[in-house]
Design a protein around this motif. Sequence first.
Motif, PDB file in Angstrom:
ATOM      1  N   ALA A  19       9.565  -5.643  -2.797  1.00 17.33           N
ATOM      2  CA  ALA A  19       9.734  -4.433  -1.989  1.00 17.33           C
ATOM      3  C   ALA A  19      11.131  -4.359  -1.392  1.00 17.33           C
ATOM      4  N   ALA A  23      13.768  -1.449  -2.302  1.00 13.16           N
ATOM      5  CA  ALA A  23      14.225  -0.616  -1.183  1.00 13.16           C
ATOM      6  C   ALA A  23      15.746  -0.613  -1.072  1.00 13.16           C
ATOM      7  N   ILE A 133       5.707  -0.371  -8.341  1.00  7.84           N
ATOM      8  CA  ILE A 133       6.272  -0.169  -7.000  1.00  7.84           C
ATOM      9  C   ILE A 133       7.153   1.073  -6.972  1.00  7.84           C
ATOM     10  N   ASN A 134       8.039   1.200  -7.960  1.00  7.72           N
ATOM     11  CA  ASN A 134       8.906   2.375  -8.037  1.00  7.72           C
ATOM     12  C   ASN A 134       8.096   3.660  -8.173  1.00  7.72           C
ATOM     13  N   LEU A 137       6.288   4.591  -4.909  1.00  5.85           N
ATOM     14  CA  LEU A 137       7.253   5.086  -3.923  1.00  5.85           C
ATOM     15  C   LEU A 137       7.679   6.515  -4.233  1.00  5.85           C
ATOM     16  N   ASN A 140       5.021   9.164  -3.589  1.00  3.10           N
ATOM     17  CA  ASN A 140       4.817   9.432  -2.164  1.00  3.10           C
ATOM     18  C   ASN A 140       6.144   9.651  -1.443  1.00  3.10           C
ATOM     19  N   ARG A 141       7.108  10.178  -2.172  1.00  2.00           N
ATOM     20  CA  ARG A 141       8.452  10.334  -1.632  1.00  2.00           C
ATOM     21  C   ARG A 141       8.504  11.282  -0.440  1.00  2.00           C
ATOM     22  N   TRP A 144       8.889   9.670   3.052  1.00  5.88           N
ATOM     23  CA  TRP A 144      10.089   8.995   3.536  1.00  5.88           C
ATOM     24  C   TRP A 144      11.398   9.719   3.230  1.00  5.88           C
TER      25      TRP A 144
END
Length: 270
Positions: A19, A23, A133-134, A137, A140-141, A144
């Motif tokens: 992560a 990130a 993971i990518n 993310l 659910n962009r 964030w």
Amino acid sequence: KGSFPWEFFLIFVNSALYAVIVAEFIFRGFSPMRTLLSSGLIVLTLTAAILGVITFKYGLSVKDQLTESLQIVGTKLQVEISKSAGAYVSTEGIHELEEFQSYLRDPAALAKTIMSWFPTIVFVGVFFSLWVINFMLLRNRRLWTTRLNYPYQSRDLLNFRMPEFTVWPLILGLSATILGYLGKVELASYAYFFGKNLLGCLSILYFFQGVGVVFMGLRTIGVVGLFHFLATMFIFYFAWKVVPFIGLADYWVDFRKLIKKNLDTKGEFL
């Protein structure tokens, strides 16, 4: 008192490391494909360094470490299987259970089998974990991106496409596998090991390309929502062996061009 659950602790540390690396690349504004490939190379390098340090410091090879770990895990699993076998094993499943138990009783043989695919297992495990993971993310962009200006979406990850020159490593891996299996070259066992693991490592990358084609096709025929989720689960659990061949065939057929005319390219693929 029970022993400290080192297995879960290591899984937690490993997940946290993945992560943090992903990130960092996102904060730097890297594209999803660049993030995937760069973070994958970093994790593989760290993995090789850790295994090297353990090997030189403790004098244990990777196979010895694996055998010792399998012996511990196998002992625990055999106890659990003995307790619950009668509750869930059907007549058809007895043979599979006996075969599984035979591996557990001989951790050295199981370690040898795993080691023959070790590069593929590590490579596929690392890149598939990072891809998930990518993907999560980016899906659910909205949660964030209000705090971070990141221009990429999940479709940018699904547009993953292998460079055309990678067909040559594929041919090399296939040739080494066939010649090694047939014993037509010197050091045939090494050629077979190299060839099949090269094919195994390339397969996960072609899998990513194939997934993009499949998801694009599902969107085109209107498979969304729950049905899309069920189709995705089917692909990952039952048809995963076919997806890399779709990715490979995409070189010559170019499925994306064939279905792009009927695809609404606005928004996400999913």
